[in-house]
Enzyme design. Structure first.
Site, mmCIF file in Angstrom:
data_model
loop_
_atom_site.group_PDB
_atom_site.id
_atom_site.type_symbol
_atom_site.label_atom_id
_atom_site.label_comp_id
_atom_site.label_asym_id
_atom_site.label_seq_id
_atom_site.Cartn_x
_atom_site.Cartn_y
_atom_site.Cartn_z
ATOM 1 N N SER A 70 52.755 64.770 77.641
ATOM 2 C CA SER A 70 53.742 64.390 78.240
ATOM 3 C C SER A 70 54.129 65.921 77.683
ATOM 4 C CB SER A 70 54.504 63.471 77.806
ATOM 5 O OG SER A 70 54.188 62.318 78.510
HETATM 6 N N1 SAH Z 1 53.106 59.438 73.847
HETATM 7 C C1 SAH Z 1 51.616 59.890 74.481
HETATM 8 C C2 SAH Z 1 51.288 60.364 75.597
HETATM 9 C C3 SAH Z 1 50.266 60.029 76.628
HETATM 10 S S1 SAH Z 1 50.311 59.449 78.319
HETATM 11 C C4 SAH Z 1 51.583 61.476 73.472
HETATM 12 O O1 SAH Z 1 52.637 62.054 73.232
HETATM 13 O O2 SAH Z 1 50.587 62.198 73.896
HETATM 14 C C5 SAH Z 1 50.150 58.177 78.125
HETATM 15 C C6 SAH Z 1 48.820 57.098 77.503
HETATM 16 O O3 SAH Z 1 48.668 55.827 78.080
HETATM 17 C C7 SAH Z 1 47.095 57.172 77.550
HETATM 18 O O4 SAH Z 1 46.116 58.127 76.003
HETATM 19 C C8 SAH Z 1 46.610 56.437 78.543
HETATM 20 O O5 SAH Z 1 44.870 55.984 78.566
HETATM 21 C C9 SAH Z 1 48.105 54.922 77.779
HETATM 22 N N2 SAH Z 1 48.246 54.267 77.983
HETATM 23 C C10 SAH Z 1 47.801 53.692 79.184
HETATM 24 N N3 SAH Z 1 47.576 52.396 79.579
HETATM 25 C C11 SAH Z 1 48.007 51.735 78.652
HETATM 26 C C12 SAH Z 1 48.067 50.791 77.986
HETATM 27 N N4 SAH Z 1 48.251 48.855 78.957
HETATM 28 N N5 SAH Z 1 47.881 50.033 76.991
HETATM 29 C C13 SAH Z 1 47.726 50.889 75.700
HETATM 30 N N6 SAH Z 1 47.923 52.529 75.950
HETATM 31 C C14 SAH Z 1 48.298 52.672 77.748
#
Ligand code: SAH
Length: 221
Positions: A70
């Site tokens: 993000s």
């Molecule tokens: N918090 C992260 C940003 C991640 S982007 C950081 O600091 O880098 C969103 C993430 O959510 C992605 O890696 C995606 O694979 C995950 N995601 C999406 N749906 C999900 C679910 N149902 N359970 C767990 N992770 C999920």
């Protein structure tokens, strides 16, 4: 990780982080606990070494598997809304790079984080202890199910776009607990704060428009 040169935190990196903190402060983040964590944590440790020059721009960036780390402002904003202090038990949905989880750990939270992508889960679950974040507990699974065995949590942070409030996660929130969740369809979401009442009901407040990758059901192999 695999490329040790990427793990050096130079004066230049520290300087770039100070500038990033200023940018975020000017955009309205005043919480010193949040700003302090952003200033301390080398964001470039969460990037592949060939992209280090992008680490201190206030922008999201690809981390593989079609996902993104993000934008720093968004991490700061969600962290501020989450209102954590020392010992707060936080469940994060969407581990991704592990940057957001590390920011929360630096703010004193006890972090549990779930990722549905095996590749990202494996990479990040190795990176975090290598960076010294032994207290962050990483899980491979579907965030919609939460972590019933570790519930209840004081806070739940969703870092992907959710079409609706996942009721299973509300059940895993303590009374007076807070969920921060970007709610809405794929193109744009409303940052929403959900506060759970003692009787299990909850109220919502809205905090502006953001864009996240979608929160998908079930694990990706
Ligand atoms: N918090 C992260 C940003 C991640 S982007 C950081 O600091 O880098 C969103 C993430 O959510 C992605 O890696 C995606 O694979 C995950 N995601 C999406 N749906 C999900 C679910 N149902 N359970 C767990 N992770 C999920």
């Amino acid at each position: 990780m695999s490329k040790p040169a990427a793990m050096i935190d130079s004066f230049r990196h520290k300087g770039l982080r100070k500038q990033l903190v200023e940018i975020i402060r000017r955009k309205g983040i005043t919480d010193p606990n949040v700003l302090n964590a952003i200033e301390k944590l080398p964001r470039h440790f969460f990037f592949d070494s060939s992209f280090l020059e992008y680490a201190y721009e206030d922008k999201p960036f690809p981390i593989g598997a079609g996902q993104t780390i993000s934008q720093p402002y968004t991490v700061a904003f969600q962290s501020m809304l989450l209102d954590v202090s020392k010992g707060t038990r936080v469940l994060e949905i969407g581990t991704g790079s592990g940057y957001q989880a590390s920011i929360l750990a630096l703010m004193g939270a006890k972090v549990f984080t779930i990722e549905r992508h095996k590749i990202l889960y494996t990479k990040t679950s190795q990176l975090l202890p290598a960076l010294g974040y032994h207290s962050i507990k990483t899980f491979f699974g579907d965030g919609y199910k939460g972590l019933p065995a570790y519930a209840p949590f004081d806070r739940i942070l969703i870092t992907a776009a959710a079409p609706a409030i996942p009721e299973k996660l509300i059940e895993q929130l303590n009374p007076d607990g807070i969920m921060v969740i970007p709610l809405g369809p794929d193109d744009v979401q409303t940052m929403t704060v959900v506060v759970k009442n003692k009787d299990g009901s909850y109220q919502k407040s809205e905090h502006g428009a953001f864009r996240f990758v979608p929160m998908l059901k079930d694990k990706e192999k």
